[in-house]
Design a protein around this motif. Structure first.
Motif, mmCIF file in Angstrom:
data_model
loop_
_atom_site.group_PDB
_atom_site.id
_atom_site.type_symbol
_atom_site.label_atom_id
_atom_site.label_comp_id
_atom_site.label_asym_id
_atom_site.label_seq_id
_atom_site.Cartn_x
_atom_site.Cartn_y
_atom_site.Cartn_z
ATOM 1 N N ARG A 130 0.889 -1.185 -0.032
ATOM 2 C CA ARG A 130 0.132 0.041 -0.041
ATOM 3 C C ARG A 130 0.902 1.138 0.038
ATOM 4 O O ARG A 130 0.476 2.414 0.513
ATOM 5 C CB ARG A 130 -1.036 -0.012 1.274
ATOM 6 N N TYR A 131 2.135 1.172 -0.789
ATOM 7 C CA TYR A 131 2.963 2.317 -0.802
ATOM 8 C C TYR A 131 2.707 3.256 -1.862
ATOM 9 O O TYR A 131 2.110 2.679 -3.075
ATOM 10 C CB TYR A 131 4.417 1.871 -0.825
ATOM 11 N N THR A 132 2.592 4.457 -1.892
ATOM 12 C CA THR A 132 2.739 5.416 -2.857
ATOM 13 C C THR A 132 4.022 5.714 -3.435
ATOM 14 O O THR A 132 5.168 5.313 -3.093
ATOM 15 C CB THR A 132 2.237 7.043 -2.404
ATOM 16 N N TYR A 133 3.954 6.224 -4.736
ATOM 17 C CA TYR A 133 5.127 6.767 -5.451
ATOM 18 C C TYR A 133 5.384 8.129 -5.962
ATOM 19 O O TYR A 133 4.347 8.493 -6.687
ATOM 20 C CB TYR A 133 5.654 5.738 -6.555
ATOM 21 N N ASP A 134 6.377 8.949 -5.451
ATOM 22 C CA ASP A 134 6.310 10.196 -5.914
ATOM 23 C C ASP A 134 7.405 10.220 -7.084
ATOM 24 O O ASP A 134 8.272 9.582 -7.283
ATOM 25 C CB ASP A 134 7.214 11.088 -4.915
#
Length: 273
Positions: A130-134
């Motif tokens: 459930r990680y985001t990525y910038d």
């Protein structure tokens, strides 16, 4: 309100050699204590601390700051997405709930790096945790960013600094076309941040920034745009407050509910604060 893009560092002239002499106003340490009064004055309740150093030591550094300062609501750290050991490293960092996502300084990489199958395979592992990525890139890299994002349709992405358009020259046509294509991916959001560093630091005009805002809001809409400052980098041009008031002035055209999305709710939803 949440500032979705803040950096902290203990300045090291070798490690931080990207901070040139021309940027000497930020060639020293920056900690949450330097932001507390400004945030209080502007009624900003917290921030997302974003990596500035490409090492897992950066994650420990930011986690320590977060333990000591309630100002930090979440962290975007660094991890080697091409590592054969990636899965176990993600499992390890998943024990630290303040880490919400990851970033690599893609603006310093080639198109080949962005489209490397190993790199893309690494991004594909993030959803499980459930990680985001910038996404940090220059406007002339957006074509490759779009091709990469198209291969990971279920990964939450956010574009840092509006994809760094050429604010100074106002040559925005190709950038605008790419923003339109990127925004067609419903899993991609955008940070209104970092644009003063792309402008003429001392002589920019409000309309130059608003021209960029127009493109971002037209394509991403108020539901996928979030406020960020890029402090302390913003200081190469103006004090923090000037950037905040500039974005706030532009946002006056939106309803109170829409402004709350831009300054608060979208960040809370995206980073799961």
């Amino acid at each position: 309100m949440i500032d979705t893009h803040v950096h902290f560092w203990n300045f090291d002239p070798v490690r931080d050699n990207w901070i040139t002499e021309e940027m000497r106003i930020i060639r020293h340490d920056f900690t949450p204590k330097n932001l507390t009064r400004t945030f209080n004055d502007l009624q900003i309740s917290g921030c997302i601390a974003v990596q500035a150093n490409q090492s897992e030591k950066e994650n420990d550094f930011l986690l320590t700051l977060a333990d000591q300062n309630e100002l930090i609501k979440g962290i975007v750290g660094w991890i080697d997405l091409k590592s054969p050991d990636l899965s176990s490293r993600l499992s390890y960092w998943n024990n630290f709930k303040k880490i919400k996502g990851w970033r690599h300084v893609l603006q310093a990489e080639s198109d080949e790096f962005i489209l490397d199958p190993d790199f893309i395979a690494g991004i594909k592992q993030l959803k499980k945790f459930r990680y985001t990525y910038d996404l940090l890139c220059y406007h002339n890299q957006l074509g490759s960013i779009i091709k990469m994002v198209d291969q990971v349709p279920d990964q939450p992405f956010v574009l840092d600094h509006c994809g760094k358009p050429d604010v100074k020259s106002q040559d925005l046509k190709t950038w605008g076309q790419n923003i339109k294509l990127l925004a067609e991916n419903p899993n991609v959001s955008c940070k209104v941040s970092g644009l003063l560093a792309e402008a003429d630091w001392k002589n920019w005009k409000e309309i130059e920034l608003f021209n960029c805002f127009d493109v971002v809001f037209e394509n991403f809409g108020v539901n996928r745009v979030m406020y960020g400052s890029d402090w302390p980098v913003v200081l190469v041009s103006r004090p923090y407050q000037d950037w905040f008031h500039l974005v706030s002035k532009y946002a006056e055209r939106f309803s109170a509910t829409e402004r709350k999305l831009i300054f608060t709710d979208n960040a809370r939803t995206f980073y799961k604060l």
